[in-house]
Every structure is written in structure tokens, then in C-alpha cells.
Design an enzyme around this catalytic site. Structure first.
Site, short mmCIF file in Angstrom:
data_model
loop_
_atom_site.label_atom_id
_atom_site.label_comp_id
_atom_site.label_asym_id
_atom_site.label_seq_id
_atom_site.Cartn_x
_atom_site.Cartn_y
_atom_site.Cartn_z
N ASP A 133 0.89 -1.29 -0.25
CA ASP A 133 0.13 -0.04 -0.04
C ASP A 133 0.86 1.31 -0.11
O ASP A 133 0.30 2.34 0.50
CB ASP A 133 -0.94 0.04 1.31
CG ASP A 133 -1.81 -1.20 1.11
OD1 ASP A 133 -2.10 -1.78 0.18
OD2 ASP A 133 -2.35 -1.65 2.26
N LYS A 185 1.63 2.31 -5.07
CA LYS A 185 2.37 1.74 -6.23
C LYS A 185 1.46 2.00 -7.67
O LYS A 185 1.90 2.30 -8.67
CB LYS A 185 2.61 0.14 -6.34
CG LYS A 185 3.53 -0.32 -5.25
CD LYS A 185 3.54 -1.71 -4.78
CE LYS A 185 2.24 -2.17 -4.51
NZ LYS A 185 1.99 -1.97 -2.63
N GLY A 241 -4.65 -4.10 -3.88
CA GLY A 241 -5.48 -2.94 -4.15
C GLY A 241 -4.53 -1.91 -4.56
O GLY A 241 -4.09 -1.29 -3.72
N HIS A 242 -4.73 -1.47 -5.74
CA HIS A 242 -4.05 -0.37 -6.36
C HIS A 242 -4.91 0.85 -6.65
O HIS A 242 -5.88 0.51 -7.42
CB HIS A 242 -3.12 -0.68 -7.52
CG HIS A 242 -2.21 -1.84 -7.00
ND1 HIS A 242 -1.27 -2.64 -8.00
CD2 HIS A 242 -1.93 -2.17 -5.75
CE1 HIS A 242 -0.36 -3.48 -7.35
NE2 HIS A 242 -0.77 -3.30 -5.98
N GLN A 253 2.00 -5.87 -3.15
CA GLN A 253 2.46 -6.10 -2.11
C GLN A 253 3.77 -4.96 -1.82
O GLN A 253 4.11 -4.25 -2.42
CB GLN A 253 2.59 -7.35 -1.57
CG GLN A 253 1.11 -8.25 -1.31
CD GLN A 253 0.76 -8.88 -2.79
OE1 GLN A 253 1.43 -9.44 -3.61
NE2 GLN A 253 -0.54 -8.43 -2.93
P1 GDP Z 1 -0.99 0.41 -3.44
O1 GDP Z 1 -1.43 -0.76 -3.10
O2 GDP Z 1 0.57 0.56 -3.40
O3 GDP Z 1 -1.19 0.87 -4.90
O4 GDP Z 1 -1.43 1.62 -2.60
P2 GDP Z 1 -3.03 1.81 -2.18
O5 GDP Z 1 -3.66 2.25 -3.39
O6 GDP Z 1 -3.35 0.37 -1.43
O7 GDP Z 1 -2.73 2.89 -1.02
C1 GDP Z 1 -2.45 4.22 -1.17
C2 GDP Z 1 -3.38 5.23 -0.93
O8 GDP Z 1 -2.97 6.38 -0.69
C3 GDP Z 1 -4.31 5.26 -1.94
O9 GDP Z 1 -5.85 5.59 -1.26
C4 GDP Z 1 -4.10 6.39 -2.59
O10 GDP Z 1 -5.02 7.25 -3.54
C5 GDP Z 1 -3.34 7.19 -1.79
N1 GDP Z 1 -2.43 8.07 -2.08
C6 GDP Z 1 -1.12 7.63 -2.92
N2 GDP Z 1 -0.39 8.73 -3.02
C7 GDP Z 1 -0.72 9.75 -2.17
C8 GDP Z 1 -0.14 10.90 -1.48
O11 GDP Z 1 0.97 11.20 -2.04
N3 GDP Z 1 -0.74 11.45 -0.53
C9 GDP Z 1 -1.82 11.10 -0.03
N4 GDP Z 1 -2.55 11.78 0.91
N5 GDP Z 1 -2.60 10.09 -0.45
C10 GDP Z 1 -1.83 9.15 -1.35
P1 IMO Z 2 -0.91 -4.01 -2.30
O1 IMO Z 2 -0.40 -4.58 -3.48
C1 IMO Z 2 -0.85 -4.49 2.14
C2 IMO Z 2 -1.16 -8.67 3.50
C3 IMO Z 2 -2.35 -9.23 4.30
C4 IMO Z 2 -1.65 -10.28 5.11
C5 IMO Z 2 -0.48 -10.88 4.55
C6 IMO Z 2 -0.99 -11.95 3.75
O2 IMO Z 2 -2.10 -3.44 -2.36
O3 IMO Z 2 0.17 -3.41 -1.51
P2 IMO Z 2 -2.56 -12.69 1.61
O4 IMO Z 2 -3.97 -12.30 1.31
O5 IMO Z 2 -1.53 -12.15 0.65
O6 IMO Z 2 -2.10 -14.34 1.83
O7 IMO Z 2 -2.27 -11.95 3.10
O8 IMO Z 2 -0.37 -9.86 3.45
N1 IMO Z 2 -1.13 -8.19 2.23
C7 IMO Z 2 -1.29 -6.72 1.85
N2 IMO Z 2 -1.10 -5.70 2.64
N3 IMO Z 2 -1.06 -4.53 0.68
C8 IMO Z 2 -1.17 -5.39 -0.05
O9 IMO Z 2 -1.34 -5.44 -1.53
C9 IMO Z 2 -1.27 -6.86 0.43
N4 IMO Z 2 -1.61 -8.24 0.06
C10 IMO Z 2 -1.42 -8.85 1.13
O10 IMO Z 2 -2.73 -8.01 5.02
O11 IMO Z 2 -0.90 -9.43 6.31
MG MG Z 3 -2.78 -1.40 -1.94
#
Ligand code: GDP
Ligand code: IMO
Ligand code: MG
Length: 425
Positions: free
Chosen positions: A13, A16, A40-41, A221
């Protein structure tokens, strides 16, 4: 041509999805190399917000080819829901999204097994996303998996054999379940999947590279969730590290070019497992509230803490990071001071490397405190506007990690991204 790799350096998270979307115009192809719908991107642009799980984050930028590689595990039911939602919002996927025949299929019984194994672990549960990731990769490694390419021959027979084996395990775990609804949605997903271009993606990518096309490999991840190098056993079941791009796409190690490592200006983790710099006080609450730290897939509250440079240095080493990208800088805009963990104290002894065991209660973070910048950065357009204290934070991180920070993100929107000028650019 070489491929560039973009991956998370923390516990996922990091942001990416946002950065892949921003960088996509510079590439011809975007390819996901591991993970599945546990990811979840989130992408935000033109006032819209999208969450991608299995589809690469390059899908919104023009007519670029997006590839789901062999290292990915795919749930046809979730894939159908994700793809149909994008199609309904006007994005034509079928021409541009290619899926590896070697990607493994997450079956409904894999999801049930994920739940059953977690229940059996009791207090020691991993806190998985419940998407069947672990059981699917287990079947892959134990040579029992079903692959996307299996759709084309004798599929029902192969499915029945795998399902019977899973049901036997579920029975032995006394796990009660209802399969028919899950199966119905899954088989609808299978029919839907057949409409896509199912490819030998290792051939495709190498052919594209040989013909001068540029490829960005998207990780899911983060490095601290890697099955080998993460905080085992509280990890996911794939290689999230840079080397995962080689095995997950069929790209040779000498074809790796830039490695973009993404981190948040602080740190978060979702699910169970050790997190040395976790904050249990109001500072942690404040980071979580300002950063909207709730999981994009499960909605779970993310645990928050200060940046951990011991873990980050380890990730930079394992991944061979050549450029860093710092996300969510704006979340720290109002802090008086900011802490960064530079070492761990274990049984009275200070170490600055990532040890075998980081279990809770056994390790104490050693912090350096830096002044906050106390400036709203969310509307900034260029690095010339950065406050002095923010530049000092960047320099401190660069010095600690030994790699330049190329991009700084100051908000969730595509536009809130600032590229820095580096001497070797
Ligand atoms: P990913 O899994 O690495 O793609 O990241 P996620 O989407 O799960 O989580 C990142 C969260 O931070 C999302 O809700 C994005 O919209 C938000 N986000 C990304 N970059 C920024 C930033 O620079 N500032 C803030 N406040 N939010 C951001
Ligand atoms: P993105 O791509 C954050 C965590 C789960 C759990 C562990 C194992 O959005 O960054 P799994 O379902 O993969 O067997 O769970 O890994 N986990 C993540 N945490 N971001 C993710 O993906 C994750 N994908 C799995 O919360 O601790
Ligand atoms: Mg994510």
C-alpha cells in the site's frame, strides 16, 4: 531494451498504483508479475477514483499493452467484476489486456481453504486478505495447480480433481462451507476470461523488448511481505522482490534496468505480524486519519508508525533499487517533528541491519528526530517550492539509504506528483 521494475519497499500500500499510472506514458507495456486480488492499487485522476486488483495500473493511459504475467494468481470471478466495472466506465480492455496462460487460477475452494487455515491458526493467524492467495501458490509449488492455459483443454476434469482434493482437506479441518454460489460466479468468470487474449507472455515480453519496446513491471504487496525475505510467517505467498519480476514474467536478470522502490514518508501495515515502529498513541491515530489508512481491498484499518530505515535499507539491498519514490509526504505536513528509525535495540544491543527475528516485544526502535516542515505541500508543482525542512528530510533519507529520491508524491491525484532533477539525469 531492458525492463524497469516498480515495487513496494514496505508492507504494501505504498502507492504503487498511482505511480505506475503516472509513469505509464513513458512505456509501451505495463506488466504485473506476482500477487493477485490481495492487491488493491488506487488511482485518482479527473475527479475519479479506481481500485485495481489484478489488472495492471497502466490500463488507463492510452493504448498501452497491459500484461498479467505468469507469476500472478487470478480469480476469474473477481477478475470479471473488476474488468466489467472498467468496461462500464468506458475503458476497452479486450484489445489491450493480455493474460499469461501460465498464470495460476484461484479456485473457489482456494478461498475456502484460506479461511479454514486462518481459522485453524487461531491467535497465530496471518490476517490474510481471504482471497485464496496462499492455497493457490501452495498448489502451484506442489504441482497441483490449474493454470489459465488449462481452460483450453479438458478443463472440467482438471477442475474436478483439484476440487475433490480441496474438499477432502476442508473436511479434515471440519470446515463448513457453501460452495454453489461461489462456483456459479467462478464459472461465469471462466467464460468471460475466454474472451481475452491468453498468451505466452514470456515470449511476448521478450519479443517486445527485442523490437525496442519499453516495459514497466508492476509489483504488488511490498518487500517486507516477501515470502523469503519479509517478516515470515506474516507475509504473502509470493516473491514480491525485484527478482520476482524475472520469475513472474520470464525476464532474464540481465534485462532489468531501473528499479523504482516506493515507500511512504512514514510506514503502515495491514494484517497481523511484527511492525517495529508501530505507534499505539495519538500520533499513530493522526497519521492514520490524515492518510486515510484503510485497506483498499478489505477496508481494514491499517496500523501506522514512523518510517523504518533499517527495514528500508534491507529492502533497497534485496531489490537493487536505483531510484526511490516517496509517497504521502503531505500526510506529515502538520507535524512539529518527524521521527525516523535508524537502528533496533535488541536485548540492550544496538544493530543497524535487519535481523532474522523482529517479533514484537523483543526489539526497540532507535529514533532520530527531525523538524517538520509545517507547510501545505498538496498544491506544489515543483521541487523549487519545497520547504527547507522537507529538503532536509529528503537529504537525510537519501544519505541513510544511499539512493536518490526521484519522485515525491504530495497527494492521491495523478497531478500531485513532483519529479526531482538528479545530477545523473
Ligand atoms: P498500492 O497498493 O501500493 O497501490 O497503494 P494503495 O492504493 O493500497 O494505497 C495508497 C493510498 O494512498 C491510496 O488511497 C492512494 O489514493 C493514496 N495516495 C497515494 N499517493 C498519495 C499521496 O502522495 N498523498 C496522499 N494523501 N495519498 C496518496
Ligand atoms: P498491495 O498490492 C498490504 C497482507 C495481508 C496479510 C498478508 C498475507 O495493495 O500493496 P494474503 O492475502 O496475501 O495471503 O495476506 O499480506 N497483504 C497486503 N498488505 N497491501 C497488499 O497489497 C497486500 N496483499 C497482502 O494483509 O497480512
Ligand atoms: Mg494496496
Amino acid at each position: 531494451m531492458k525492463v524497469d521494475v516498480l515495487l513496494g519497499l514496505q508492507w504494501g500500500d505504498e502507492g504503487k498504483g498511482k505511480v505506475v499510472d503516472v509513469l505509464t506514458p513513458r512505456y509501451d507495456v505495463v506488466a504485473r508479475f506476482q500477487g493477485g486480488p490481495n492487491a488493491g492499487h488506487t488511482l485518482e485522476f479527473e475527479g475519479q477514483k479506481y481500485v485495481l486488483r489484478s489488472i495492471p495500473s497502466g490500463i488507463f493511459q492510452g493504448d498501452k499493452i497491459n500484461i498479467i504475467g505468469n507469476g500472478v494468481v487470478l480469480d476469474p470471478a473477481l477478475f470479471k467484476a473488476e474488468a466489467e466495472a472498467l468496461e462500464a466506465s468506458g475503458h476497452d480492455l479486450k484489445a489491450r489486456l493480455h493474460i499469461s496462460k501460465k498464470a495460476h487460477l484461484i479456485m473457489p475452494t482456494h478461498r475456502l481453504l484460506d479461511a479454514a487455515y486462518e481459522a485453524a491458526k487461531g491467535d497465530a493467524k496471518v490476517g490474510t486478505t481471504g482471497k485464496g492467495i496462499g492455497p493457490t501458490y501452495t498448489d502451484k509449488v506442489s504441482r497441483n495447480g490449474l493454470r489459465v492455459g488449462d481452460l483450453l483443454h479438458d478443463f472440467d476434469k482438471k477442475y474436478a480433481i483439484a476440487k475433490a482434493r480441496h474438499e477432502q482437506i476442508l473436511k479434515s479441518l471440519n470446515f463448513s462451507y457453501e460452495l454453489s454460489e461461489l462456483e456459479k460466479a467462478w464459472f461465469e468468470g471462466i467464460e468471460y476470461l475466454k474472451q481475452f487474449q491468453l498468451v505466452d507472455s514470456e515470449h511476448e515480453i521478450n519479443y517486445l523488448l527485442a523490437s525496442g519496446k519499453s516495459v514497466l513491471c508492476e509489483g504488488a504487496q511490498g518487500t517486507m511481505l516477501d515470502v523469503d525475505f519479509g517478516s515470515y510467517p506474516y507475509v504473502t505467498s509470493s516473491n514480491t522482490i525485484c527478482a520476482g519480476a524475472c520469475t513472474g514474467l520470464g525476464v532474464a536478470p540481465n534485462k532489468i534496468g531501473e528499479v523504482y522502490g516506493i515507500f511512504k514518508a512514514y510506514c503502515t501495515r495491514v494484517g497481523a505480524g511484527p511492525f517495529p515502529t508501530e505507534l499505539f498513541d495519538e500520533t499513530g491515530e493522526k497519521i492514520g486519519a490524515l492518510g486515510h489508512e484503510f485497506g483498499a481491498v478489505t477496508g481494514r484499518k491499517r496500523r501506522c508508525g514512523w518510517i523504518d530505515l533499517v527495514a528500508l535499507k534491507y529492502a533497497v539491498m534485496i531489490d537493487g533499487v536505483t531510484k526511490l519514490i516517496m509517497m504521502k509526504s503531505d500526510v506529515l505536513d502538520t507535524f512539529e517533528t518527524i521521527k525516523a528509525c535508524v537502528a533496533y535495540k535488541i536485548d540492550g544491543e544496538e544493530i543497524d541491519y535487519f535481523p532474522f527475528d523482529i517479533k514484537e516485544g523483543h526489539l526497540e526502535p532507535v529514533y532520530v528526530e527531525l523538524p517538520g516542515w509545517k507547510t501545505d505541500m498538496t498544491k506544489m508543482q515543483s521541487e523549487d517550492e519545497f520547504p527547507e525542512e522537507f529538503n532536509a528530510y529528503l537529504s537525510f533519507l537519501e544519505e541513510q539509504l544511499g539512493v536518490p529520491i526521484k519522485i515525491v508524491s504530495v497527494g492521491p491525484d495523478r497531478e500531485q506528483t513532483i519529479e526531482r532533477y538528479l545530477e545523473d539525469d
